[in-house]
Write an enzyme that holds these catalytic residues in place. Structure first.
Site, short mmCIF file in Angstrom:
data_model
loop_
_atom_site.label_atom_id
_atom_site.label_comp_id
_atom_site.label_asym_id
_atom_site.label_seq_id
_atom_site.Cartn_x
_atom_site.Cartn_y
_atom_site.Cartn_z
N HIS A 19 24.66 -120.49 86.60
CA HIS A 19 26.06 -120.11 86.36
C HIS A 19 26.18 -118.76 85.65
CE1 HIS A 19 27.07 -124.65 86.77
NE2 HIS A 19 27.08 -124.03 87.93
N HIS A 42 27.72 -126.29 98.42
CA HIS A 42 27.47 -127.58 97.76
C HIS A 42 28.20 -127.54 96.42
CE1 HIS A 42 24.27 -127.29 100.71
NE2 HIS A 42 24.05 -128.59 100.59
N SER A 101 30.16 -124.67 89.46
CA SER A 101 30.23 -123.38 90.16
C SER A 101 31.63 -123.03 90.68
CB SER A 101 29.19 -123.33 91.29
OG SER A 101 29.29 -124.45 92.14
N GLU A 119 31.84 -130.03 100.08
CA GLU A 119 31.28 -131.13 99.30
C GLU A 119 31.29 -132.37 100.19
OE1 GLU A 119 29.59 -131.73 96.34
OE2 GLU A 119 29.57 -133.73 97.24
N ASP A 149 29.48 -131.04 105.79
CA ASP A 149 28.14 -130.52 105.50
C ASP A 149 28.24 -128.99 105.32
OD1 ASP A 149 25.59 -129.53 105.60
OD2 ASP A 149 24.95 -130.80 107.26
N GLY A 150 27.90 -128.52 104.13
CA GLY A 150 28.02 -127.09 103.83
C GLY A 150 27.04 -126.23 104.63
N ASP A 170 23.49 -124.44 96.92
CA ASP A 170 22.97 -125.17 95.75
C ASP A 170 22.85 -126.67 96.07
OD1 ASP A 170 22.36 -125.93 93.12
OD2 ASP A 170 24.45 -125.89 92.49
N1 SAM Z 1 27.11 -126.15 92.88
C1 SAM Z 1 27.50 -127.14 91.87
C2 SAM Z 1 27.58 -126.47 90.52
O1 SAM Z 1 26.80 -125.53 90.27
O2 SAM Z 1 28.43 -126.86 89.72
C3 SAM Z 1 26.52 -128.30 91.82
C4 SAM Z 1 26.20 -128.90 93.14
S1 SAM Z 1 25.10 -130.24 93.10
C5 SAM Z 1 23.58 -129.49 92.70
C6 SAM Z 1 24.91 -130.57 94.82
C7 SAM Z 1 26.15 -131.20 95.47
O3 SAM Z 1 25.99 -131.14 96.89
C8 SAM Z 1 26.36 -132.67 95.15
O4 SAM Z 1 27.66 -132.84 94.64
C9 SAM Z 1 26.20 -133.39 96.49
O5 SAM Z 1 27.09 -134.48 96.64
C10 SAM Z 1 26.55 -132.30 97.48
N2 SAM Z 1 25.94 -132.40 98.82
C11 SAM Z 1 24.77 -132.96 99.19
N3 SAM Z 1 24.49 -132.67 100.48
C12 SAM Z 1 25.51 -131.89 100.93
C13 SAM Z 1 25.78 -131.21 102.16
N4 SAM Z 1 24.93 -131.28 103.20
N5 SAM Z 1 26.90 -130.46 102.25
C14 SAM Z 1 27.78 -130.36 101.21
N6 SAM Z 1 27.57 -130.97 100.03
C15 SAM Z 1 26.46 -131.71 99.88
#
Ligand code: SAM
Length: 286
Positions: A19, A42, A101, A119, A149-150, A170
């Site tokens: 961050h 993500h 983030s 998400e 899916d991101g 992420d």
């Molecule tokens: N980026 C955030 C932050 O820094 O505050 C933290 C994200 S956390 C490490 C990862 C997130 O990705 C989780 O909330 C999870 O549910 C989500 N996730 C997992 N696979 C995903 C995908 N294929 N596409 C989008 N989100 C996904």
């Protein structure tokens, strides 16, 4: 598949690294008038309660943002800016709220800039939507949330209309296919828009895929890259827990390397849990 909840980890050493760098990049982008887009593949839930059950269960934030928060005396500018941001979420002076983030980005977005959030987790996305609705009309106008899916979704957004973009990748990496998907997504993003900035967070763990990830990213056809790692302790004998992490940047702001040269030694000292804490900084800038 859906076991990862960022609330357990919010504000830990990995978030401090991720961050503070994210904030630096978005601040840099906001210096020029041309609008920019941030695509967060993500996003997580967006805002976290550090006095809530999840964060408290592990207390990871205490050895992360907690140590930055309570530091007396001067600190490097990159970390100081980050602490000021966290202060703005905790105006009564006690550390209880932590921005993920999306809110790190939103803190520096101007009216013409845009944020796109992916998400996949159904509960996390509900919380993310509720947090955005509470943040007011301007944030809602600038931001679109996709319950998709991101890795896939980012493709349709590049290149962005203003041609100034940051893609933050992420993922949880609980599923080891995330490592491969990151490389594929970055490669695809470069093909769609080569000058764009890309930031990848990755864990430092014994898994071979994790060790190879920065090397695989370095081999992509990019001229400007930066790899910063922060390790806070020696690996646990049972391999559990996260002892370090890295941020791999492509087309990073020119002044990031200097800011990190200053900040990383401080972070490694301040967040050290044993004598094995340390950092690395490698970059190529043309
Ligand atoms: N980026 C955030 C932050 O820094 O505050 C933290 C994200 S956390 C490490 C990862 C997130 O990705 C989780 O909330 C999870 O549910 C989500 N996730 C997992 N696979 C995903 C995908 N294929 N596409 C989008 N989100 C996904």
């Amino acid at each position: 598949m859906f076991s990862y909840r960022h609330a357990f980890h919010a504000g830990n050493h990995a978030d401090v690294l991720k961050h503070s760098i994210l904030l630096h990049i978005v601040e840099y982008f906001a210096r020029k008038e041309t609008p920019f887009w941030v695509i967060d593949t993500h996003a997580g839930a967006g805002l976290y309660a550090l006095d809530g059950d999840w964060a408290n269960k592990r207390g990871e934030f205490e050895d992360g943002i907690g140590r930055v928060w309570s530091h007396q005396g001067p600190m490097p500018e990159l970390v100081d800016n980050y602490r000021e941001l966290i202060r703005s979420f905790n105006e009564d002076g006690s550390l209880r709220h932590y921005p993920g983030s999306p809110w790190v980005t939103l803190s520096r977005l101007r009216a013409s800039d845009r944020l796109r959030l992916f998400e996949l987790h159904p509960n996390e996305v509900d919380v993310l939507v509720a947090n955005l609705e509470e943040s007011g009309r301007r944030a809602m106008r600038q931001t679109t949330i996709f319950n998709q899916d991101g890795f896939e979704g980012v493709k349709a957004l590049l290149p962005v209309p203003s041609r100034r973009s940051l893609v933050l990748i992420d993922p949880p990496y609980e599923d080891k296919t995330d490592y491969r998907k990151v490389v594929t997504a970055v490669n695809d993003a470069i093909k769609r828009y080569a000058p764009g900035t890309i930031a990848v967070w990755y864990p430092i763990v014994s898994r071979v895929e994790a060790q190879e990830l920065p090397r695989r990213l370095q081999r992509l056809p990019v001229r400007n890259w930066l790899n910063a790692t922060l390790t806070v302790r020696s690996p646990a004998p049972d391999g559990r827990g996260l002892h370090g992490s890295g941020m791999f940047l492509i087309n990073q702001p020119w002044n990031l390397a200097a800011a990190l040269k200053d900040a990383l030694p401080w972070m490694a000292r301040q967040l050290a849990l044993d004598g094995k804490a340390g950092y690395t900084l490698d970059f190529q800038q043309e």
